[in-house]
Write a protein that holds these residues in place. Structure first.
Motif, PDB file in Angstrom:
ATOM      1  N   TYR A  43       0.839  -1.197   0.000  1.00 63.70           N
ATOM      2  CA  TYR A  43       0.000   0.000   0.000  1.00 63.70           C
ATOM      3  C   TYR A  43       0.878   1.253   0.000  1.00 63.70           C
ATOM      4  O   TYR A  43       1.900   1.304   0.685  1.00 63.70           O
ATOM      5  N   SER A  44       0.448   2.272  -0.716  1.00 63.48           N
ATOM      6  CA  SER A  44       1.161   3.550  -0.703  1.00 63.48           C
ATOM      7  C   SER A  44       0.821   4.291   0.587  1.00 63.48           C
ATOM      8  O   SER A  44      -0.142   3.959   1.278  1.00 63.48           O
ATOM      9  N   GLN A  45       1.585   5.329   0.892  1.00 59.94           N
ATOM     10  CA  GLN A  45       1.307   6.100   2.103  1.00 59.94           C
ATOM     11  C   GLN A  45      -0.074   6.745   2.025  1.00 59.94           C
ATOM     12  O   GLN A  45      -0.756   6.889   3.030  1.00 59.94           O
ATOM     13  N   SER A  70       8.772   3.919   5.831  1.00 55.42           N
ATOM     14  CA  SER A  70      10.223   4.169   5.917  1.00 55.42           C
ATOM     15  C   SER A  70      10.917   3.175   6.834  1.00 55.42           C
ATOM     16  O   SER A  70      12.049   2.752   6.559  1.00 55.42           O
ATOM     17  N   ILE A  71      10.242   2.795   7.917  1.00 53.88           N
ATOM     18  CA  ILE A  71      10.809   1.781   8.818  1.00 53.88           C
ATOM     19  C   ILE A  71      11.052   0.496   8.042  1.00 53.88           C
ATOM     20  O   ILE A  71      12.122  -0.118   8.141  1.00 53.88           O
ATOM     21  N   TYR A  74      11.276  -2.701  -0.789  1.00 53.37           N
ATOM     22  CA  TYR A  74      12.192  -1.924  -1.627  1.00 53.37           C
ATOM     23  C   TYR A  74      11.368  -0.992  -2.499  1.00 53.37           C
ATOM     24  O   TYR A  74      10.178  -1.217  -2.721  1.00 53.37           O
ATOM     25  N   LYS A  75      11.999   0.051  -2.960  1.00 59.80           N
ATOM     26  CA  LYS A  75      11.311   1.088  -3.725  1.00 59.80           C
ATOM     27  C   LYS A  75      11.669   0.971  -5.201  1.00 59.80           C
ATOM     28  O   LYS A  75      12.841   0.810  -5.550  1.00 59.80           O
ATOM     29  N   LYS A  76      10.632   1.039  -6.044  1.00 62.09           N
ATOM     30  CA  LYS A  76      10.833   1.163  -7.487  1.00 62.09           C
ATOM     31  C   LYS A  76      10.388   2.568  -7.849  1.00 62.09           C
ATOM     32  O   LYS A  76       9.217   2.918  -7.675  1.00 62.09           O
ATOM     33  N   ARG A  77      11.315   3.333  -8.322  1.00 61.56           N
ATOM     34  CA  ARG A  77      11.047   4.746  -8.616  1.00 61.56           C
ATOM     35  C   ARG A  77       9.823   4.900  -9.531  1.00 61.56           C
ATOM     36  O   ARG A  77       9.739   4.299 -10.596  1.00 61.56           O
ATOM     37  N   GLY A  92       6.280   2.635  -6.679  1.00 66.95           N
ATOM     38  CA  GLY A  92       5.883   2.342  -5.305  1.00 66.95           C
ATOM     39  C   GLY A  92       6.862   1.435  -4.587  1.00 66.95           C
ATOM     40  O   GLY A  92       8.012   1.295  -4.987  1.00 66.95           O
ATOM     41  N   MET A  93       6.360   0.808  -3.529  1.00 66.40           N
ATOM     42  CA  MET A  93       7.192  -0.090  -2.714  1.00 66.40           C
ATOM     43  C   MET A  93       6.688  -1.515  -2.857  1.00 66.40           C
ATOM     44  O   MET A  93       5.485  -1.760  -2.973  1.00 66.40           O
TER      45      MET A  93
END
Length: 124
Positions: A35-37, A56-57, A65-68, A71-72
């Motif tokens: 889920y996004s923030q 972030s935690i 991990y983040k894909k520019r 999302g995560m």
């Protein structure tokens, strides 16, 4: 899930814990999008910055991990990282607290073990 705004655990930590629980329960698997923030903020009726702090935690602990621009996502080792972390931190702390209280109450080691066995059989 219901967030406890009156508790001692910050909301952003509860968000991170909830996502970890989703991973442990296999509701989120390796490479699944998290889920996004903003989705979390809407879902739990909280500030997006609070939700972002929870994410972030997970990013710092290499659970996601983040894909520019996309999302995560859940890392390959996420479930193992969570299990090790909870065993080493949370579970050990609970056991230490139980043993300390048992000593105060003069409960023997055998009695503690019997309590645990009984509870384990009832819950499993």
């Amino acid at each position: 899930m219901h967030l406890n705004s009156d508790g001692t655990k910050p909301i952003y930590v509860q968000i991170a814990d909830w996502i970890e629980n989703e991973i442990i329960a296999d509701h989120l698997k390796t490479d699944d999008k998290v889920y996004s923030q903003y989705q979390l903020a809407e879902l739990f009726n909280i500030n997006p910055a609070t939700a972002g702090k929870g994410l972030s935690i997970l990013l710092e602990e290499q659970i996601v991990y983040k894909k520019r621009g996309l999302g995560m996502f859940v890392t390959t080792e996420a479930k193992q990282v969570i299990l090790v972390k909870r065993k080493n931190e949370g579970f050990t702390k609970m056991i230490d607290d139980i043993v300390l209280e048992a000593k105060r109450l003069k409960i023997s080691e055998d009695e503690i073990i019997n309590f645990i066995k009984k509870s384990y059989r009832e819950e499993c």
